[in-house]
Design a protein around this motif. Sequence first.
Motif, mmCIF file in Angstrom:
data_model
loop_
_atom_site.group_PDB
_atom_site.id
_atom_site.type_symbol
_atom_site.label_atom_id
_atom_site.label_comp_id
_atom_site.label_asym_id
_atom_site.label_seq_id
_atom_site.Cartn_x
_atom_site.Cartn_y
_atom_site.Cartn_z
ATOM 1 N N GLU A 55 0.813 -1.218 0.000
ATOM 2 C CA GLU A 55 0.000 0.000 0.000
ATOM 3 C C GLU A 55 0.843 1.262 0.000
ATOM 4 O O GLU A 55 0.363 2.346 0.340
ATOM 5 C CB GLU A 55 -0.961 -0.012 1.191
ATOM 6 C CG GLU A 55 -1.881 -1.221 1.192
ATOM 7 C CD GLU A 55 -3.059 -1.101 2.147
ATOM 8 O OE1 GLU A 55 -3.558 0.031 2.314
ATOM 9 O OE2 GLU A 55 -3.482 -2.128 2.703
ATOM 10 N N ASP A 56 2.086 1.144 -0.425
ATOM 11 C CA ASP A 56 2.991 2.285 -0.470
ATOM 12 C C ASP A 56 2.638 3.179 -1.656
ATOM 13 O O ASP A 56 2.724 2.764 -2.813
ATOM 14 C CB ASP A 56 4.430 1.786 -0.596
ATOM 15 C CG ASP A 56 5.437 2.924 -0.619
ATOM 16 O OD1 ASP A 56 5.052 4.066 -0.297
ATOM 17 O OD2 ASP A 56 6.608 2.662 -0.952
ATOM 18 N N LEU A 57 2.258 4.405 -1.382
ATOM 19 C CA LEU A 57 1.877 5.350 -2.424
ATOM 20 C C LEU A 57 3.033 6.231 -2.884
ATOM 21 O O LEU A 57 2.831 7.152 -3.686
ATOM 22 C CB LEU A 57 0.721 6.228 -1.938
ATOM 23 C CG LEU A 57 -0.637 5.528 -1.823
ATOM 24 C CD1 LEU A 57 -1.654 6.427 -1.127
ATOM 25 C CD2 LEU A 57 -1.156 5.126 -3.201
ATOM 26 N N ASN A 58 4.218 5.962 -2.420
ATOM 27 C CA ASN A 58 5.372 6.748 -2.817
ATOM 28 C C ASN A 58 6.017 6.158 -4.072
ATOM 29 O O ASN A 58 6.231 4.943 -4.152
ATOM 30 C CB ASN A 58 6.411 6.774 -1.688
ATOM 31 C CG ASN A 58 5.889 7.475 -0.451
ATOM 32 O OD1 ASN A 58 5.426 8.607 -0.518
ATOM 33 N ND2 ASN A 58 5.949 6.785 0.686
ATOM 34 N N PRO A 59 6.342 6.984 -5.060
ATOM 35 C CA PRO A 59 7.063 6.484 -6.236
ATOM 36 C C PRO A 59 8.421 5.910 -5.832
ATOM 37 O O PRO A 59 9.060 6.404 -4.896
ATOM 38 C CB PRO A 59 7.227 7.732 -7.105
ATOM 39 C CG PRO A 59 6.172 8.685 -6.641
ATOM 40 C CD PRO A 59 6.018 8.415 -5.172
ATOM 41 N N ARG A 60 8.836 4.873 -6.531
ATOM 42 C CA ARG A 60 10.109 4.222 -6.242
ATOM 43 C C ARG A 60 11.037 4.358 -7.437
ATOM 44 O O ARG A 60 10.634 4.129 -8.573
ATOM 45 C CB ARG A 60 9.884 2.743 -5.935
ATOM 46 C CG ARG A 60 9.033 2.495 -4.708
ATOM 47 C CD ARG A 60 8.684 1.035 -4.583
ATOM 48 N NE ARG A 60 7.785 0.793 -3.460
ATOM 49 C CZ ARG A 60 7.063 -0.310 -3.297
ATOM 50 N NH1 ARG A 60 7.140 -1.273 -4.212
ATOM 51 N NH2 ARG A 60 6.279 -0.461 -2.247
#
Length: 386
Positions: A289-294
């Motif tokens: 559920e990580d909404l940060n761009p990687r």
Amino acid sequence: MLVQSRSLLNSIFTSQNNKPIAHKRHALSVFASASTNPKIGVIGGGVIGLTCALRLLQRSPHAKVTLICSKLATETTSAGAAGLWKPYAISGTSPEKVNKWGTDTFQHYLEIFNSQDAATAGIFLCPAYELYHEPVPDPAWSTTVPSYRHLSSTDLAMYDPQKIYNYGFAYDTIIAEGRLYMQWLVAKIKSYTSRVTILTGCHVESLTDLSSYSDDFVAVINCAGLGARELVKDESLYPIRGHVLRVKAPWVRFHAEAEQRDSPDMPAYIIPNSDTVVLGGTKGHKGDEDLNPRKDDRDAILARCTAAVPSLAGAEVIDEWVGLRPGRPSVRLELERFDSNNSRERSSGDMPPFVVHNYGHGGSGLTLAWGCAGDSVELLAKQNII
């Protein structure tokens, strides 16, 4: 994610400080309302909820619809979607159902495409091709799209100058750009001013909470997406994380998809929108559920897409977006009854007697929404609610 200006929506909100206007509490004769002016709630402000609300208003000239959501339209995951029409296999959902819902939605988009609303709604016809290492079966939707054909050796030489692929097919499809289509839906719903109420900033924890918004819903359509994990305690739902880049490449006016040998379930895809080109292809991991761009995802997307379409090398990245799509073993589209005691009278705090569940579409929301909304409305019609 792009956020829609509030000015477009203020005229249709009937709440202040994110609290619904109080409703007079009273008992309700369910069957009387069903034959006069049924009041129906729709939970969810994404593409599934908005299409259900609009199809309800179109189908029934007397129904009053209350749309209840935490976020609306361009604040939702649906708005981040590139909007390519292409039905994907959804395990546990029959291909026949997926193809029916997809075909209904495609026809809806074609109607808009052939109207003056096309540009406003973000609808345009798009040439497309897909490349594979080995032959694959024709998709079930191949009979829906125009100009479907297998690629000849001449076609392959044109689409794959690096000679990586041995097979492919081409077709024309529809792009329904999420951000613009969502705004179009809101405007259409807004036109039914006397019969629609939109409540935003609402967090509905359970179906019994609906009495805080109205005591007299005769039915509710649950389009909560991932929110159904809490709303109806559906533990089979899980997030599918999607990461896309938007680049400036106005010369790319086609959709391309290229199979990756090391990850065949994670193809590179290129989808044109009105002012950007969307690049994608990330494998969603269950529970992520990580909404940060990687950075790793970003680099991999760029590498795969430029390999498929070399002219994209050096295209300026102007935006990137991460969204969580509502994954589920199968789409849930069914009617549930809560009037088992056969009581003709309801009071504050009761469940609505009929609930249609319509969620779990994964990454196919824009492809299936209109068709699923039609079936949702039909379930209520069969109960003589509308």
